[in-house]
Design a protein around this motif. Structure first.
Motif, PDB file in Angstrom:
ATOM      1  N   ILE A  95      61.355  17.875  49.474  1.00  0.00           N
ATOM      2  CA  ILE A  95      60.504  16.757  49.071  1.00  0.00           C
ATOM      3  C   ILE A  95      61.338  15.523  48.730  1.00  0.00           C
ATOM      4  N   ASP A  96      62.397  15.711  47.953  1.00  0.00           N
ATOM      5  CA  ASP A  96      63.208  14.581  47.476  1.00  0.00           C
ATOM      6  C   ASP A  96      64.677  14.991  47.397  1.00  0.00           C
ATOM      7  N   PRO A  97      65.386  14.982  48.540  1.00  0.00           N
ATOM      8  CA  PRO A  97      66.767  15.465  48.551  1.00  0.00           C
ATOM      9  C   PRO A  97      67.701  14.703  47.612  1.00  0.00           C
ATOM     10  N   GLU A  98      67.441  13.433  47.396  1.00  0.00           N
ATOM     11  CA  GLU A  98      68.312  12.634  46.532  1.00  0.00           C
ATOM     12  C   GLU A  98      68.002  12.828  45.049  1.00  0.00           C
ATOM     13  N   GLY A  99      66.807  13.286  44.738  1.00  0.00           N
ATOM     14  CA  GLY A  99      66.405  13.369  43.341  1.00  0.00           C
ATOM     15  C   GLY A  99      66.158  14.757  42.829  1.00  0.00           C
ATOM     16  N   VAL A 100      66.753  15.755  43.477  1.00  0.00           N
ATOM     17  CA  VAL A 100      66.498  17.148  43.101  1.00  0.00           C
ATOM     18  C   VAL A 100      66.724  17.385  41.613  1.00  0.00           C
ATOM     19  N   PHE A 101      67.784  16.825  41.070  1.00  0.00           N
ATOM     20  CA  PHE A 101      68.116  17.090  39.672  1.00  0.00           C
ATOM     21  C   PHE A 101      67.798  15.910  38.761  1.00  0.00           C
ATOM     22  N   ALA A 102      67.298  14.814  39.314  1.00  0.00           N
ATOM     23  CA  ALA A 102      67.041  13.616  38.511  1.00  0.00           C
ATOM     24  C   ALA A 102      66.063  13.876  37.381  1.00  0.00           C
ATOM     25  N   GLY A 103      64.978  14.588  37.656  1.00  0.00           N
ATOM     26  CA  GLY A 103      63.988  14.880  36.619  1.00  0.00           C
ATOM     27  C   GLY A 103      64.586  15.702  35.494  1.00  0.00           C
ATOM     28  N   GLN A 104      65.383  16.700  35.851  1.00  0.00           N
ATOM     29  CA  GLN A 104      66.026  17.534  34.836  1.00  0.00           C
ATOM     30  C   GLN A 104      66.993  16.701  33.992  1.00  0.00           C
ATOM     31  N   LEU A 105      67.745  15.835  34.663  1.00  0.00           N
ATOM     32  CA  LEU A 105      68.694  14.994  33.932  1.00  0.00           C
ATOM     33  C   LEU A 105      67.967  13.999  33.035  1.00  0.00           C
ATOM     34  N   ASP A 106      66.825  13.487  33.496  1.00  0.00           N
ATOM     35  CA  ASP A 106      66.036  12.578  32.651  1.00  0.00           C
ATOM     36  C   ASP A 106      65.598  13.259  31.368  1.00  0.00           C
ATOM     37  N   VAL A 107      65.238  14.533  31.461  1.00  0.00           N
ATOM     38  CA  VAL A 107      64.753  15.265  30.292  1.00  0.00           C
ATOM     39  C   VAL A 107      65.906  15.763  29.416  1.00  0.00           C
ATOM     40  N   LEU A 108      66.941  16.316  30.038  1.00  0.00           N
ATOM     41  CA  LEU A 108      68.011  16.976  29.286  1.00  0.00           C
ATOM     42  C   LEU A 108      69.208  16.097  28.990  1.00  0.00           C
ATOM     43  N   GLY A 109      69.450  15.086  29.806  1.00  0.00           N
ATOM     44  CA  GLY A 109      70.655  14.291  29.683  1.00  0.00           C
ATOM     45  C   GLY A 109      70.654  13.351  28.494  1.00  0.00           C
ATOM     46  N   ARG A 110      71.859  13.149  27.951  1.00  0.00           N
ATOM     47  CA  ARG A 110      72.064  12.198  26.865  1.00  0.00           C
ATOM     48  C   ARG A 110      73.141  11.209  27.297  1.00  0.00           C
ATOM     49  N   ARG A 111      73.228  10.125  26.578  1.00  0.00           N
ATOM     50  CA  ARG A 111      74.107   9.016  26.968  1.00  0.00           C
ATOM     51  C   ARG A 111      75.567   9.445  27.189  1.00  0.00           C
ATOM     52  N   GLU A 112      76.112  10.264  26.353  1.00  0.00           N
ATOM     53  CA  GLU A 112      77.534  10.618  26.443  1.00  0.00           C
ATOM     54  C   GLU A 112      77.808  11.814  27.355  1.00  0.00           C
ATOM     55  N   ASP A 113      76.783  12.363  27.955  1.00  0.00           N
ATOM     56  CA  ASP A 113      76.988  13.524  28.818  1.00  0.00           C
ATOM     57  C   ASP A 113      77.805  13.156  30.052  1.00  0.00           C
ATOM     58  N   ILE A 114      78.461  14.164  30.551  1.00  0.00           N
ATOM     59  CA  ILE A 114      79.307  14.025  31.739  1.00  0.00           C
ATOM     60  C   ILE A 114      78.614  14.753  32.877  1.00  0.00           C
TER      61      ILE A 114
END
Length: 114
Positions: A95-114
């Motif tokens: 469905i979205d090859p470029e955004g496979v993990f974008a939703g997860q990162l939006d929810v779980l990611g924080r500013r200082e994450d690597i």
């Protein structure tokens, strides 16, 4: 038996040349990157690894190595691998090859994450 041994030794020597050349070329940039990562970890950043296919297993392995350091007495560093079960990830990739993990990162990611 000798030719098999020679083949293995030749292959090893060739790989060793590639690895040696890589680290000679990239040592400065790698050390700078390690310093930046250390600064992020100090500021409560986490390593977030992810991948599709064979890289999914690599992501899991990388996160485990940070959480469970090999050197006794060294502190663990916060790391996680994003969920990547094959059925869900394959469906999301179609469905979205470029955004496979974008939703997860939006929810779980924080500013200082690597």
């Amino acid at each position: 038996m000798s030719s098999e041994r020679d083949s293995v030794l030749t292959a090893y020597e060739e790989r060793e040349k590639v690895v040696d050349a890589f680290f000679r070329t990239e040592a400065t940039r790698l050390s700078q990157l390690c310093h930046v990562m250390a600064q992020r970890f100090i500021r409560d950043g986490r390593l977030i690894a992810f991948g599709v296919g064979p890289a999914a297993t690599d992501a899991q392995h990388v996160s485990v190595e940070f959480v469970h350091p090999v050197i006794v007495g060294k502190r663990a560093l916060p790391a996680l691998a994003l969920p990547n079960d094959i059925a869900t990830t394959t469906g999301m990739t179609s469905i979205d090859p470029e955004g496979v993990f974008a939703g997860q990162l939006d929810v779980l990611g924080r500013r200082e994450d690597i």
